[in-house]
Scaffold this active site. Structure first.
Site, short mmCIF file in Angstrom:
data_model
loop_
_atom_site.label_atom_id
_atom_site.label_comp_id
_atom_site.label_asym_id
_atom_site.label_seq_id
_atom_site.Cartn_x
_atom_site.Cartn_y
_atom_site.Cartn_z
N CYS A 8 0.84 -1.18 0.00
CA CYS A 8 0.00 0.00 0.00
C CYS A 8 0.88 1.24 0.00
CB CYS A 8 -0.91 0.02 1.22
SG CYS A 8 -1.86 -1.49 1.46
N ARG A 53 3.41 0.14 -6.79
CA ARG A 53 3.47 -0.78 -5.65
C ARG A 53 2.36 -1.82 -5.71
NH1 ARG A 53 6.40 1.80 -1.21
NH2 ARG A 53 5.16 0.67 0.31
N TRP A 72 -3.78 -2.16 -1.06
CA TRP A 72 -3.77 -3.55 -1.54
C TRP A 72 -4.39 -4.38 -0.43
CZ3 TRP A 72 -1.41 -8.31 -0.35
CH2 TRP A 72 -1.37 -9.24 -1.39
N ASN A 91 -0.52 1.46 6.28
CA ASN A 91 0.12 0.32 5.63
C ASN A 91 0.47 -0.70 6.70
OD1 ASN A 91 0.05 1.80 3.31
ND2 ASN A 91 2.25 2.06 3.12
N GLY A 92 0.28 -1.97 6.41
CA GLY A 92 0.66 -3.01 7.36
C GLY A 92 -0.53 -3.78 7.88
N GLU A 104 12.66 -18.63 -12.78
CA GLU A 104 12.36 -17.21 -12.96
C GLU A 104 11.50 -16.98 -14.20
OE1 GLU A 104 12.49 -12.93 -12.84
OE2 GLU A 104 12.31 -14.59 -11.42
N LYS A 141 7.86 -15.23 -14.01
CA LYS A 141 7.51 -14.04 -14.78
C LYS A 141 6.24 -14.27 -15.60
CE LYS A 141 10.36 -10.88 -13.73
NZ LYS A 141 10.31 -11.44 -12.37
N GLU A 168 3.26 -14.28 -13.33
CA GLU A 168 2.98 -12.97 -12.73
C GLU A 168 2.21 -12.05 -13.66
OE1 GLU A 168 6.49 -11.71 -9.67
OE2 GLU A 168 7.06 -11.85 -11.77
N HIS A 184 10.83 -37.60 -13.29
CA HIS A 184 10.30 -37.92 -11.96
C HIS A 184 8.91 -37.32 -11.75
CE1 HIS A 184 14.07 -39.73 -10.64
NE2 HIS A 184 14.67 -38.77 -11.33
N LYS A 226 4.43 -4.38 -5.40
CA LYS A 226 5.86 -4.26 -5.62
C LYS A 226 6.66 -4.58 -4.36
CE LYS A 226 9.47 -3.18 -8.08
NZ LYS A 226 9.88 -4.10 -9.15
#
Length: 607
Positions: free
Chosen positions: A2, A27, A74, A98-99, A479, A483, A486, A502, A602
């Site tokens: 946030c 963010r 958020w 925030n938090g 990665e 990506k 995301e 496997h 972010k």
């Protein structure tokens, strides 16, 4: 996560609040709002969705004032709707938060018994009511905040507005960043230096447990014991130009294309061009005496740590463990005496990684923070800091910060190997020269973007995508899959190529693209063999290798992406770039919000 902005201004602050919120969009958020004082009343405007919707609401239902606060939210507690959007308010207080307030249920029960009625589902609103309670008991705004924050468990950054107080905003922080911006006859409060960059050229950072009163005359800082303390104001080099998109359609693409330059900037801070040797800044840590290394991070930064584990063990001949930050301290793993713990974060504020750093320090470990924000909490609390010089990274999906982390980790590995006597002078020179070539080779990779874009349409049609690699190619496979997930929302998984047999090979058919990360290194033949197993089952192989590797497979693969030939040591840095580009182009084809993908933020500042 946030975002917070607060302004004590000389004129109408609403344009500045909206501008600050736009600077915080990167963010990640799902609602936004502002509050100002109009005469002696608190006025709020809030909306679900993007800031453009909030702007429409402000324009259609005017709000003004010379003092105000704003927030991008958020969602954590409570669904993302207007009722749960910040600022939250009572008849005397408006605040943004925030938090997470972990003991909000107990506080809510206590306040309900006193007659307080809540309008949202959030933990944040509890803070507004708790402060109001103490105001009703006769405390000053400053006393009410100082008392309330001592009763709140968890993490918070707060900006608080008070009815009738046209020259006062109070801020507080615990576990979530907050900064004060100094203007000319105006003062600012923000969760992020980027939010303050259009308005202030000097910034002070609140330390853990601090609270601050800001007015047009300046700021008064208090520590967690309420003592007045000094928090120096430092110049900030951030500018609006640095965080604009320029001619690029998205921040993410701009940041991908900035990589040759910022990799070079980061490298120059660690590499002596006269001698060609890696020359770290003073760390006050004896790398020769380190008994074991622990690397801790989250998300993409964790995959950078995974690459570094291979490097530390192979090059520096020292045992290295990697941990996801959110698991590290809860495993309560024994940490060796003379151990070094390295914490990697773009923002330097990721709460899980910050908590892990504090845990390691308590356990007697030497600590290094690798961060992209040198003023961040991690940078201030670690024994040493190695800053990546990627510049502001606005896109939620990390690109240039990741490759800069890898460059910096590679330099640290070489310095550690040299300190331990684990490599010869000739080998050190070879590895140093390989790193020195990375910026120009990264530019060559970008020259092949059209070929990658052409392949994106094929991947965009897939429901599932697999990425495989060996050795340091394995973290890059992970990665690439991350990506793609995301920003395109396609299900993707990364695997060590030898693990295909496997279990994952059962997923292969002609609808599943398989991206193979295969530099022509000592394990190329084994990776090639795994690729053959995929093709035998109808999988569409997109093969990433250098000219030698691509020539070896001929036309057997569905498609090839040719990359420059480099020393295997630096290959993962370069191979990160095409997987970024592929994910980007797929996301554009699918029409997703590339820079602000759904449900993501972010900087993750809650556990």
């Amino acid at each position: 996560m946030c975002g917070i902005i607060g302004v004590v201004g000389k004129a109408d602050v609403v344009p500045s609040l909206i501008e600050g919120l736009k600077r915080l969009e990167y963010r990640g958020y799902d609602s936004a709002g502002i509050a100002t004082l109009v005469n002696d009343s608190i006025e709020r405007r809030r909306s679900e969705g993007k800031i453009a919707r909030l702007e429409e609401k402000v324009a259609g239902n005017g709000i003004h004032g010379d003092i105000g606060i704003g927030h991008t939210r958020w969602a954590t507690h409570g669904v993302p709707n207007e009722r749960n959007a910040h600022p939250h308010a009572t008849d005397r207080v408006a605040l943004v938060h925030n938090g997470i307030i972990e003991n909000y249920r107990e506080l809510a029960a206590e306040l309900s018994a006193l007659g307080h009625v809540f309008a949202s589902e959030t933990d944040s609103e509890i803070a507004a009511h708790l402060i109001t309670r103490y105001l009703n008991e006769g405390m000053t705004p400053q006393q009410a905040v100082a008392t309330a924050i001592k009763r709140m468990d968890g993490a918070y950054a707060l900006a608080i507005l008070f009815k009738g107080e046209h020259d006062l905003i109070v801020g507080a922080r615990k576990g979530s960043p907050l900064a004060v911006g100094w203007g000319e006859g105006e003062m600012y409060l923000g969760s992020d230096a980027l939010a303050l960059s259009p308005f202030a050229r000097r910034i002070s950072y609140l330390e853990e447990g601090d609270w601050v009163e800001i007015s047009r005359a300046g700021a008064i800082f208090h520590d967690e014991q309420d003592r007045v303390v000094d928090r120096p104001a430092k110049p900030t080099a951030l500018s609006g130009a640095m965080i604009g998109k320029g001619n690029y359609p998205h921040f993410m693409l701009k940041e991908i294309y900035e990589q040759p330059g910022v990799i070079g900037d980061t490298l120059r801070s660690m590499w002596n061009p006269a001698s060609g040797a890696i020359d770290l800044p003073p760390l006050d840590i004896d790398l020769a005496a380190i008994s074991r290394i622990t690397l801790v991070a989250c998300g993409t930064s964790y995959l950078g740590a995974m690459v570094a584990k291979y490097w530390f063990e192979k090059v520096a001949r020292i045992a290295a463990d990697i941990d996801i930050a959110s698991e590290f301290r809860y495993r309560d793993t024994p940490l060796e005496a003379d151990g070094l713990a390295i914490f990697i974060s773009q923002s330097g504020e990721t709460i899980d990684t910050l908590a892990a750093l504090r845990h390691a320090k308590e356990a007697g470990q030497k600590t290094i923070a690798i961060v992209n924000v040198p003023e961040s909490t991690m940078a201030r609390e670690a024994d040493a800091v190695l800053p990546t010089l990627a510049g502001p990274e606005i896109g939620v999906a990390s690109t240039k910060a990741f490759t800069c982390q890898l460059v910096l980790l590679a330099c640290l590995v070489i310095a550690t190997a040299r300190a331990r006597g684990a490599i010869s002078g000739a080998e050190e020179a070879r590895l140093s020269n390989a790193i020195a070539e990375v910026p120009s080779r990264a530019a060559e990779v970008l020259n092949g973007d059209e070929a990658i874009q052409a392949l994106a349409a094929e991947v965009a049609e897939a429901r599932d995508v697999l990425y495989i690699g060996r050795n340091t190619g394995y973290p890059i496979a992970l990665e690439g899959a991350l990506k793609l997930k995301e920003i395109s929302y396609i299900h993707a998984e990364g695997y060590a190529a030898g693990e295909l047999k496997h279990g994952p090979i059962a997923l292969i058919d002609d609808t599943v693209p398989v991206i193979v990360v295969a530099p022509s290194d000592a394990l190329f033949e084994k990776t090639f063999s795994n690729m053959q197993e995929v093709m035998a089952r109808g999988g569409k192989v997109i093969f990433m290798s250098d000219a030698k590797g691509c020539a070896h497979i001929g036309k057997e693969a569905f498609a090839t992406i040719e990359l420059p030939h480099v020393h295997p040591f630096v290959a993962p840095i370069l191979y990160a770039i095409p997987v970024q580009l592929l994910a980007y182009h797929v996301a554009v084809i699918k029409g997703t919000d590339v820079d602000q993908p759904r449900n993501l933020a972010k900087s993750v500042t809650v556990e």
